[in-house]
Design a protein around this motif. Structure first.
Motif, PDB file in Angstrom:
ATOM      1  N   GLY A  58       0.823  -1.198   0.000  1.00 41.85           N
ATOM      2  CA  GLY A  58       0.000   0.000   0.000  1.00 41.85           C
ATOM      3  C   GLY A  58       0.860   1.251   0.000  1.00 41.85           C
ATOM      4  N   LEU A  59       0.219   2.395  -0.199  1.00 37.48           N
ATOM      5  CA  LEU A  59       0.959   3.658  -0.252  1.00 37.48           C
ATOM      6  C   LEU A  59       1.621   4.001   1.073  1.00 37.48           C
ATOM      7  CD1 LEU A  59      -1.535   5.819  -2.354  1.00 37.48           C
ATOM      8  CD2 LEU A  59       0.718   5.016  -3.079  1.00 37.48           C
ATOM      9  N   ASN A  60       1.120   3.426   2.167  1.00 37.76           N
ATOM     10  CA  ASN A  60       1.723   3.722   3.464  1.00 37.76           C
ATOM     11  C   ASN A  60       3.168   3.222   3.553  1.00 37.76           C
ATOM     12  OD1 ASN A  60       0.533   1.034   3.407  1.00 37.76           O
ATOM     13  ND2 ASN A  60       1.078   0.876   5.568  1.00 37.76           N
ATOM     14  N   ARG A  61       3.537   2.281   2.696  1.00 45.51           N
ATOM     15  CA  ARG A  61       4.906   1.757   2.710  1.00 45.51           C
ATOM     16  C   ARG A  61       5.920   2.728   2.102  1.00 45.51           C
ATOM     17  NH1 ARG A  61       6.084  -3.570   3.855  1.00 45.51           N
ATOM     18  NH2 ARG A  61       4.488  -4.377   5.270  1.00 45.51           N
ATOM     19  N   LEU A  62       5.455   3.800   1.470  1.00 44.08           N
ATOM     20  CA  LEU A  62       6.386   4.763   0.892  1.00 44.08           C
ATOM     21  C   LEU A  62       7.313   5.341   1.956  1.00 44.08           C
ATOM     22  CD1 LEU A  62       4.123   6.837  -1.550  1.00 44.08           C
ATOM     23  CD2 LEU A  62       5.612   4.913  -2.104  1.00 44.08           C
ATOM     24  N   GLN A  63       6.788   5.522   3.164  1.00 43.91           N
ATOM     25  CA  GLN A  63       7.590   6.169   4.196  1.00 43.91           C
ATOM     26  C   GLN A  63       8.702   5.269   4.738  1.00 43.91           C
ATOM     27  OE1 GLN A  63       5.278   6.987   7.875  1.00 43.91           O
ATOM     28  NE2 GLN A  63       3.638   5.896   6.835  1.00 43.91           N
ATOM     29  N   ASP A  64       8.734   3.992   4.315  1.00 40.81           N
ATOM     30  CA  ASP A  64       9.826   3.106   4.706  1.00 40.81           C
ATOM     31  C   ASP A  64      10.980   3.135   3.708  1.00 40.81           C
ATOM     32  OD1 ASP A  64       8.457   2.247   6.959  1.00 40.81           O
ATOM     33  OD2 ASP A  64       7.530   0.546   5.928  1.00 40.81           O
ATOM     34  N   ALA A  65      10.807   3.830   2.593  1.00 44.37           N
ATOM     35  CA  ALA A  65      11.805   3.802   1.521  1.00 44.37           C
ATOM     36  C   ALA A  65      12.849   4.900   1.690  1.00 44.37           C
ATOM     37  CB  ALA A  65      11.119   3.949   0.164  1.00 44.37           C
ATOM     38  N   ASP A  66      14.040   4.646   1.155  1.00 47.99           N
ATOM     39  CA  ASP A  66      15.077   5.680   1.100  1.00 47.99           C
ATOM     40  C   ASP A  66      14.774   6.688  -0.003  1.00 47.99           C
ATOM     41  OD1 ASP A  66      16.813   4.516   3.132  1.00 47.99           O
ATOM     42  OD2 ASP A  66      17.238   2.957   1.658  1.00 47.99           O
ATOM     43  N   PRO A  80      -4.415  15.267  -8.188  1.00 47.84           N
ATOM     44  CA  PRO A  80      -4.002  13.912  -7.816  1.00 47.84           C
ATOM     45  C   PRO A  80      -4.785  13.441  -6.591  1.00 47.84           C
ATOM     46  CG  PRO A  80      -2.096  15.346  -8.164  1.00 47.84           C
ATOM     47  CD  PRO A  80      -3.309  16.226  -8.137  1.00 47.84           C
ATOM     48  N   PRO A  81      -4.927  12.144  -6.392  1.00 47.78           N
ATOM     49  CA  PRO A  81      -5.666  11.623  -5.241  1.00 47.78           C
ATOM     50  C   PRO A  81      -5.065  12.096  -3.917  1.00 47.78           C
ATOM     51  CG  PRO A  81      -5.195   9.876  -6.810  1.00 47.78           C
ATOM     52  CD  PRO A  81      -4.413  11.064  -7.252  1.00 47.78           C
ATOM     53  N   ALA A  82      -5.922  12.447  -2.971  1.00 47.47           N
ATOM     54  CA  ALA A  82      -5.453  12.933  -1.669  1.00 47.47           C
ATOM     55  C   ALA A  82      -4.585  11.901  -0.967  1.00 47.47           C
ATOM     56  CB  ALA A  82      -6.652  13.307  -0.799  1.00 47.47           C
ATOM     57  N   GLU A  83      -4.924  10.604  -1.121  1.00 47.66           N
ATOM     58  CA  GLU A  83      -4.143   9.571  -0.437  1.00 47.66           C
ATOM     59  C   GLU A  83      -2.723   9.485  -0.992  1.00 47.66           C
ATOM     60  OE1 GLU A  83      -5.783   5.673  -1.026  1.00 47.66           O
ATOM     61  OE2 GLU A  83      -6.455   6.126  -3.066  1.00 47.66           O
ATOM     62  N   LEU A  84      -2.567   9.750  -2.288  1.00 42.73           N
ATOM     63  CA  LEU A  84      -1.231   9.769  -2.873  1.00 42.73           C
ATOM     64  C   LEU A  84      -0.455  10.973  -2.358  1.00 42.73           C
ATOM     65  CD1 LEU A  84       0.943   8.823  -4.872  1.00 42.73           C
ATOM     66  CD2 LEU A  84      -0.258  10.106  -6.659  1.00 42.73           C
ATOM     67  N   ILE A  85      -1.095  12.126  -2.342  1.00 40.85           N
ATOM     68  CA  ILE A  85      -0.438  13.350  -1.852  1.00 40.85           C
ATOM     69  C   ILE A  85       0.007  13.170  -0.402  1.00 40.85           C
ATOM     70  CG2 ILE A  85      -0.809  15.784  -1.299  1.00 40.85           C
ATOM     71  CD1 ILE A  85      -2.784  15.851  -3.680  1.00 40.85           C
ATOM     72  N   ASP A  86      -0.890  12.649   0.424  1.00 43.51           N
ATOM     73  CA  ASP A  86      -0.568  12.461   1.840  1.00 43.51           C
ATOM     74  C   ASP A  86       0.569  11.461   2.030  1.00 43.51           C
ATOM     75  OD1 ASP A  86      -2.590  14.226   2.461  1.00 43.51           O
ATOM     76  OD2 ASP A  86      -4.064  12.672   2.943  1.00 43.51           O
ATOM     77  N   ALA A  87       0.565  10.384   1.238  1.00 44.63           N
ATOM     78  CA  ALA A  87       1.593   9.358   1.379  1.00 44.63           C
ATOM     79  C   ALA A  87       2.964   9.881   0.961  1.00 44.63           C
ATOM     80  CB  ALA A  87       1.221   8.127   0.553  1.00 44.63           C
ATOM     81  N   VAL A  88       3.001  10.671  -0.112  1.00 41.26           N
ATOM     82  CA  VAL A  88       4.273  11.249  -0.570  1.00 41.26           C
ATOM     83  C   VAL A  88       4.796  12.245   0.458  1.00 41.26           C
ATOM     84  CG1 VAL A  88       5.316  12.739  -2.313  1.00 41.26           C
ATOM     85  CG2 VAL A  88       3.841  10.853  -3.022  1.00 41.26           C
ATOM     86  N   GLY A  95      11.950  11.210   5.965  1.00 40.52           N
ATOM     87  CA  GLY A  95      13.347  11.252   5.554  1.00 40.52           C
ATOM     88  C   GLY A  95      13.648  10.725   4.173  1.00 40.52           C
ATOM     89  N   ALA A  96      12.626  10.363   3.414  1.00 40.72           N
ATOM     90  CA  ALA A  96      12.861   9.830   2.066  1.00 40.72           C
ATOM     91  C   ALA A  96      13.265  10.935   1.096  1.00 40.72           C
ATOM     92  CB  ALA A  96      11.611   9.122   1.555  1.00 40.72           C
ATOM     93  N   ARG A  97      14.097  10.572   0.151  1.00 42.19           N
ATOM     94  CA  ARG A  97      14.374  11.425  -1.007  1.00 42.19           C
ATOM     95  C   ARG A  97      13.245  11.189  -1.997  1.00 42.19           C
ATOM     96  NH1 ARG A  97      19.822   9.929  -4.176  1.00 42.19           N
ATOM     97  NH2 ARG A  97      18.664   7.979  -4.342  1.00 42.19           N
ATOM     98  N   VAL A  98      12.595  12.262  -2.447  1.00 39.31           N
ATOM     99  CA  VAL A  98      11.420  12.127  -3.309  1.00 39.31           C
ATOM    100  C   VAL A  98      11.723  12.745  -4.671  1.00 39.31           C
ATOM    101  CG1 VAL A  98       8.976  12.672  -3.619  1.00 39.31           C
ATOM    102  CG2 VAL A  98       9.868  12.201  -1.329  1.00 39.31           C
ATOM    103  N   GLY A 148      18.258  18.347  -3.549  1.00 40.01           N
ATOM    104  CA  GLY A 148      18.702  17.516  -2.444  1.00 40.01           C
ATOM    105  C   GLY A 148      17.719  16.400  -2.154  1.00 40.01           C
ATOM    106  N   SER A 149      16.781  16.661  -1.257  1.00 43.53           N
ATOM    107  CA  SER A 149      15.807  15.630  -0.892  1.00 43.53           C
ATOM    108  C   SER A 149      14.581  15.644  -1.784  1.00 43.53           C
ATOM    109  CB  SER A 149      15.372  15.800   0.566  1.00 43.53           C
ATOM    110  OG  SER A 149      14.676  17.020   0.737  1.00 43.53           O
ATOM    111  N   VAL A 150      14.481  16.626  -2.664  1.00 47.80           N
ATOM    112  CA  VAL A 150      13.355  16.728  -3.596  1.00 47.80           C
ATOM    113  C   VAL A 150      13.904  17.009  -4.989  1.00 47.80           C
ATOM    114  CG1 VAL A 150      11.224  17.932  -4.180  1.00 47.80           C
ATOM    115  CG2 VAL A 150      11.832  17.599  -1.779  1.00 47.80           C
ATOM    116  N   LEU A 151      13.510  16.174  -5.968  1.00 49.91           N
ATOM    117  CA  LEU A 151      13.997  16.329  -7.329  1.00 49.91           C
ATOM    118  C   LEU A 151      12.832  16.252  -8.298  1.00 49.91           C
ATOM    119  CD1 LEU A 151      15.942  14.077  -5.654  1.00 49.91           C
ATOM    120  CD2 LEU A 151      17.467  14.640  -7.553  1.00 49.91           C
TER     121      LEU A 151
END
Length: 332
Positions: A58-66, A80-88, A95-98, A148-151
């Motif tokens: 699920g999208l909640n796993r995004l926060q476990d990624a580097d 975009p869907p609110a759940e996608l925005i919130d998860a990103v 601390g993820a690089r997005v 840096g953390s956002v590209l």
């Protein structure tokens, strides 16, 4: 082993998703360093053209990624869907690089990650992004922007450029070039912090400069001039300039400088040569000249680049050997 998560939902662009999966999904055969642990995360079954995509998590796993990759968003006129925005947003806060590819920048902007930052997207949608999110400094003229953390990247081919840029940041130029060779694409088109767009060696065999490019690459340690290149290509300097602009989008000297900088990066990553030796091997002449051009192009001096790269390599190796990191990778 660094973890990369692809954020997928209904309405994404398939090309960008495929590009990210191809780059981060498996290492080239010659690469022996620990590669990325890639996962696909979404809210459930996602339409994928005539097929359906079943995300692993699920999208909640995004926060476990580097690193989180957000592919392009197909209809920029639809939020975009609110759940996608919130998860990103949650992933970035964790601390993820997005990184967004193409119109995925609209997702990052909606999440507030681009506020006060320079960003880009597909040239056809830069005006829309700027008007909808005036707090974002939209640059329509670059391939990608690294904050840096956002590209963010521009469209299609620039998405691949950004993915290779991420590999280069994590593993260095040599490995990024190995990935590019496997994909049969140019190894380096920079276009972020330095806004220095360099076009690589064209692939067409019938291009008038096809034989000239490898000749230059083999002589980067020499003080080449435009006249030297024109003589080798058997054309006038003016004619050479026109062909160079058509083939690479830049001038002969700008292209030559980009190749010298690229070679300097590889030497700084792979050898313990002094800055003076690197300057000589790349045709820069002196360490002062190398430092000036390197800093202006990449935003850091060569000494700092070498220390940062080696520190990042050590951290990557430590993560690969860490049972905590491996446990996270297995669960993401």
């Amino acid at each position: 082993m660094a973890t990369v998560a692809l954020a997928v939902t209904d309405g994404m662009l398939h090309f960008e998703l495929s590009v990210a999966h191809e780059v981060f999904g498996s290492a080239p055969a010659a690469v022996t360093v620990p590669w990325y642990d890639l996962s696909v995360c979404g809210p459930g079954t996602v339409p994928f053209g005539r097929f359906h995509l079943e995300p692993e998590h699920g999208l909640n796993r995004l926060q476990d990624a580097d690193t989180v990759i957000v592919p392009g968003w197909a209809d920029v006129d639809v939020d975009p869907p609110a759940e996608l925005i919130d998860a990103v947003r949650a992933a970035h806060d964790a601390g993820a690089r997005v990184a967004s590819l193409c119109t995925g920048a609209f997702v990052l902007a909606a999440a507030g990650l681009l506020n006060g930052k320079r960003a880009t997207t597909h040239w056809a949608h830069t005006d829309v992004l700027a008007s909808r999110h005036p707090e974002v400094e939209v640059d329509p003229d670059v391939l990608y922007v690294d904050n840096g953390s956002v590209l963010t990247s521009a469209g299609k081919a620039a998405a691949l450029d950004l993915c290779l840029h991420l590999v280069r940041l994590d593993h260095g130029s040599s490995i990024a070039n190995a990935v590019a060779r496997r994909l049969v694409v140019p190894p380096h088109r920079s276009g972020g912090q330095a806004q220095f767009v360099t076009a690589p060696v064209p692939a067409q065999d019938d291009q008038p400069l096809t034989a000239l490019f490898p000749w230059i690459i083999e002589r980067l340690d020499q003080p080449l001039t435009v006249e030297d290149l024109a003589r080798q290509a058997r054309m006038s300097s003016r004619h050479l300039g026109r062909h160079f602009r058509a083939a690479t989008g830049t001038t002969p000297l700008q292209w030559l400088l980009a190749q010298r900088i690229r070679h300097a990066q590889e030497l700084l990553e792979k050898t313990d040569d002094s800055i003076d030796a690197v300057a000589a091997a790349t045709g820069m002449g002196t360490a002062t000249t190398l430092r000036r051009h390197f800093n202006r192009t990449l935003g850091v001096p060569p000494d700092t680049y070498r220390r940062t790269f080696r520190s990042r390599t050590r951290q990557s190796t430590h993560r690969a050997q860490s049972p905590v990191t491996l446990a996270l990778a297995d669960s993401s």
